[in-house]
Write a protein that holds these residues in place. Sequence first.
Motif, PDB file in Angstrom:
ATOM      1  N   ILE A  82       0.879   2.075  11.306  1.00 58.14           N
ATOM      2  CA  ILE A  82       1.451   3.277  11.965  1.00 58.14           C
ATOM      3  C   ILE A  82       2.877   2.708  12.299  1.00 58.14           C
ATOM      4  N   LEU A  83       3.873   3.686  11.971  1.00 51.56           N
ATOM      5  CA  LEU A  83       5.350   3.543  12.706  1.00 51.56           C
ATOM      6  C   LEU A  83       5.134   4.311  13.870  1.00 51.56           C
ATOM      7  N   TYR A  84       5.404   3.812  15.088  1.00 51.95           N
ATOM      8  CA  TYR A  84       5.188   4.484  16.399  1.00 51.95           C
ATOM      9  C   TYR A  84       6.559   4.454  16.980  1.00 51.95           C
ATOM     10  N   TYR A  85       6.869   5.436  17.714  1.00 51.49           N
ATOM     11  CA  TYR A  85       8.310   5.396  18.262  1.00 51.49           C
ATOM     12  C   TYR A  85       7.842   5.726  19.835  1.00 51.49           C
ATOM     13  N   PRO A  86       7.917   4.566  20.783  1.00 53.34           N
ATOM     14  CA  PRO A  86       7.598   4.652  22.175  1.00 53.34           C
ATOM     15  C   PRO A  86       8.182   5.977  22.812  1.00 53.34           C
ATOM     16  N   SER A  87       9.306   5.875  22.387  1.00 52.36           N
ATOM     17  CA  SER A  87      10.189   6.860  23.172  1.00 52.36           C
ATOM     18  C   SER A  87       9.725   8.485  23.052  1.00 52.36           C
ATOM     19  N   ALA A  88       8.816   8.788  22.185  1.00 56.25           N
ATOM     20  CA  ALA A  88       8.262  10.012  21.994  1.00 56.25           C
ATOM     21  C   ALA A  88       7.436  10.382  22.766  1.00 56.25           C
ATOM     22  N   SER A  89       6.833  11.555  23.067  1.00 56.81           N
ATOM     23  CA  SER A  89       6.155  12.319  24.034  1.00 56.81           C
ATOM     24  C   SER A  89       5.609  13.422  23.536  1.00 56.81           C
ATOM     25  N   GLY A 128       0.843  -1.157   0.109  1.00 56.78           N
ATOM     26  CA  GLY A 128      -0.067  -0.060   0.034  1.00 56.78           C
ATOM     27  C   GLY A 128       0.746   1.272   0.095  1.00 56.78           C
ATOM     28  N   GLN A 129       0.137   2.650  -0.278  1.00 53.70           N
ATOM     29  CA  GLN A 129       0.717   3.578  -0.245  1.00 53.70           C
ATOM     30  C   GLN A 129       0.948   4.432   0.999  1.00 53.70           C
ATOM     31  N   ASN A 130      -0.016   4.101   1.893  1.00 51.29           N
ATOM     32  CA  ASN A 130       0.026   4.918   3.124  1.00 51.29           C
ATOM     33  C   ASN A 130       0.691   4.450   4.190  1.00 51.29           C
ATOM     34  N   LEU A 131       1.232   5.191   4.988  1.00 47.74           N
ATOM     35  CA  LEU A 131       1.757   5.157   6.254  1.00 47.74           C
ATOM     36  C   LEU A 131       1.627   6.181   7.179  1.00 47.74           C
ATOM     37  N   LEU A 132       1.495   5.914   8.441  1.00 47.44           N
ATOM     38  CA  LEU A 132       1.508   7.041   9.389  1.00 47.44           C
ATOM     39  C   LEU A 132       2.731   6.904  10.321  1.00 47.44           C
ATOM     40  N   ILE A 133       3.566   7.968  10.655  1.00 44.86           N
ATOM     41  CA  ILE A 133       4.781   8.090  11.192  1.00 44.86           C
ATOM     42  C   ILE A 133       4.072   8.574  12.547  1.00 44.86           C
ATOM     43  N   LEU A 134       4.422   8.130  13.747  1.00 40.11           N
ATOM     44  CA  LEU A 134       3.991   8.774  15.147  1.00 40.11           C
ATOM     45  C   LEU A 134       4.977   8.869  16.004  1.00 40.11           C
ATOM     46  N   GLY A 135       5.638   9.991  16.076  1.00 37.14           N
ATOM     47  CA  GLY A 135       6.645  10.319  17.111  1.00 37.14           C
ATOM     48  C   GLY A 135       7.971  10.155  16.492  1.00 37.14           C
ATOM     49  N   GLY A 136       8.093   9.702  15.151  1.00 30.13           N
ATOM     50  CA  GLY A 136       9.514   9.563  14.580  1.00 30.13           C
ATOM     51  C   GLY A 136       9.735  10.706  13.601  1.00 30.13           C
ATOM     52  N   SER A 137      10.752  10.512  12.495  1.00 32.74           N
ATOM     53  CA  SER A 137      10.963  11.209  11.721  1.00 32.74           C
ATOM     54  C   SER A 137      10.308  11.158  10.652  1.00 32.74           C
ATOM     55  N   GLU A 138       9.840  12.500  10.065  1.00 29.45           N
ATOM     56  CA  GLU A 138       8.956  12.219   8.792  1.00 29.45           C
ATOM     57  C   GLU A 138       9.662  12.173   7.695  1.00 29.45           C
ATOM     58  N   LEU A 139      10.959  12.442   7.662  1.00 29.46           N
ATOM     59  CA  LEU A 139      11.789  11.983   6.447  1.00 29.46           C
ATOM     60  C   LEU A 139      11.675  10.627   5.937  1.00 29.46           C
ATOM     61  N   ILE A 140      11.067   9.892   6.645  1.00 31.31           N
ATOM     62  CA  ILE A 140      10.750   8.569   6.048  1.00 31.31           C
ATOM     63  C   ILE A 140       9.598   8.442   5.184  1.00 31.31           C
ATOM     64  N   TYR A 141       8.836   9.546   5.337  1.00 32.25           N
ATOM     65  CA  TYR A 141       7.652   9.623   3.888  1.00 32.25           C
ATOM     66  C   TYR A 141       8.484   9.404   2.571  1.00 32.25           C
ATOM     67  N   PRO A 142       9.328  10.677   2.479  1.00 31.88           N
ATOM     68  CA  PRO A 142       9.981  10.738   1.039  1.00 31.88           C
ATOM     69  C   PRO A 142      10.772   9.463   0.973  1.00 31.88           C
ATOM     70  N   LEU A 143      11.636   9.109   1.718  1.00 34.31           N
ATOM     71  CA  LEU A 143      12.710   7.987   1.580  1.00 34.31           C
ATOM     72  C   LEU A 143      12.052   6.755   1.348  1.00 34.31           C
ATOM     73  N   SER A 144      10.780   6.389   1.948  1.00 36.10           N
ATOM     74  CA  SER A 144      10.167   5.131   1.507  1.00 36.10           C
ATOM     75  C   SER A 144       9.143   5.197   0.574  1.00 36.10           C
ATOM     76  N   GLY A 145       8.957   6.407   0.110  1.00 42.69           N
ATOM     77  CA  GLY A 145       7.796   6.410  -1.146  1.00 42.69           C
ATOM     78  C   GLY A 145       6.335   6.683  -0.595  1.00 42.69           C
ATOM     79  N   LYS A 146       6.329   6.441   0.649  1.00 38.44           N
ATOM     80  CA  LYS A 146       4.701   6.502   1.414  1.00 38.44           C
ATOM     81  C   LYS A 146       4.387   7.778   1.671  1.00 38.44           C
ATOM     82  N   THR A 147       3.027   8.012   1.909  1.00 43.74           N
ATOM     83  CA  THR A 147       2.306   9.077   2.215  1.00 43.74           C
ATOM     84  C   THR A 147       1.597   9.065   3.351  1.00 43.74           C
ATOM     85  N   PRO A 148       1.115   9.774   4.131  1.00 45.57           N
ATOM     86  CA  PRO A 148       0.149   9.915   5.452  1.00 45.57           C
ATOM     87  C   PRO A 148      -1.477   9.616   4.594  1.00 45.57           C
TER      88      PRO A 148
END
Length: 384
Positions: free
Chosen positions: A377-384, A325-345
Motif C-alpha cells: 500500500i502506498l499511503y499518504y498520511p496527509s490525506a483525510s 508483483g503487479q498489484n499496488l494500492l494507492i491510499l490517499g494519493g494520486s491514482e495516476l501512479i497506476y498507469p505511470l508505474s504499470g501497477k494495478t489495484p
Amino acid sequence: MIFLLLFHLILIFIGGYFLSPEFTVYPYLTSHGFIPYINLIDQHLPIIFFGPFSLPLWLVANRTILLGLFITLLLATDTFFYLAIRQTRQPLFFTFTFIIFSWFFGGNFFWLSTFITFFLSLFLFLKIYSPKSIQFILGFLIGLIFLIKPTLLPGLSLLLFYSNLTNPFILTGFLSPIVVTLLYLIKLDALDSFYNLIFTFNTKYYIPLAHQLPNQRQLLLVLLAFIIPLYFLIQKNKKSLLISLLFLTLIYPRFEYLHLGPFVLLLTYFVANLKLNPIQISILTLVTALFFSFSLIKLKNYRYGDFYFNEEIVQANKNVKNLPGQNLLILGGSELIYPLSGKTPPEIYIPPLPWYFAVSEYQNQFLSSLAKTKTPILYYPSAS
C-alpha cells in the motif's frame, strides 16, 4: 477570431489546467482486464471513460497528448460557437464573453462537461443546415450528451423541439449511441451491476453524501455573472430562458464551477441572438469587463501548471515502480501512479471517495482483495 483563440490559449497556459486523472486511469484499468461496473466501480455511464465511445488509451496515456486533446476541444468549441452566432450583430464580442466566463467558471478543468459543451457547440453550428444526414448527426450528438448526463434529457428535448428538430432522423440518431451502449453492457453481462450503480447507488449514497451547495462567494459570483443575461431572456425569450435554466441543473447535486460550461455556452448563445438595444449591450459589456478583470487577478494569484501531475507524483512513482508483483494500492494519493508505474489495484478498483466506501458490499470486496493478494500500500498520511 484567431486572436480570441490565442487569447484562450494564453489563459490556459498561464493559469494552468486540471486534466482529470479518470481520463487516464479508467482506460488503463480496462486495458488490464478491469470490467466497468463489476470490478471497476464508477457511477458514470459507459461513455468517454470506458465503453464503446470511450477515449482510446493511446490518446490519454501521455499527458502531452491529453493536454492537446483538451486544448483542441476548447478551441473547437470556441470556433463552432462563433460560427453558430456569426449572423448576429456582435459575434466576436459574444465569443469573447463566452471565453471569459467559461474560463473563469472552471473552463481550465478537463472533465465530462468539457465534452458536453463541445457537443452542444457543434450541435448549434450544424443545426443551421437541413440535410437529413445532418439531422441524424444532430440526434447522435444529443444522444451522446444524454449518455454523459441523463438528467439533461428535459433540456435536450426542449432544445430539439424549439429548434424544430423533431423527426425520425433525429430520433434514430439519438437512439443509436444508446442502443450501442446497451449492447455493450449486455456483452459484458454487466446490466445488473450497472443498474445498481446508476440507480440504487446514486439515489441512496451519491446524492446524500456528495451533496454540496455553493458557498457565499461562489453564489455571489454566479449571480453577478448571470443575473443580467437571464433577466434579458425573461424580457425577450422565455423559451430560451427555460432551456438555459434546465441546463443549470448540471450543478446538482454537487456544485462546482466546472459543471457550468454547457450553461454558459447556451446562455451566451441565446443572449447573442436577442435584439438588444445599445444600453443593454453596454450593461453586458460592463459585466464582461468586470469578469475580465477578475480573470486577470486570478491569473496573477494562481498558477496551477499541470495540477494533477507534479514532482511528488514523479518521486512516488520512482519509489513503487520496481516493487515486485503487479498489484499496488494507492491510499490517499494520486491514482495516476497506476498507469505511470504499470501497477494495478488488487482485483477491484473503488474510487477513494466516501460515498463509495459507505457501501458495505464495496468495503467487503475491497478488504477481501487486500487480504487475498497481500498487496503493498502506498499511503499518504496527509490525506483525510
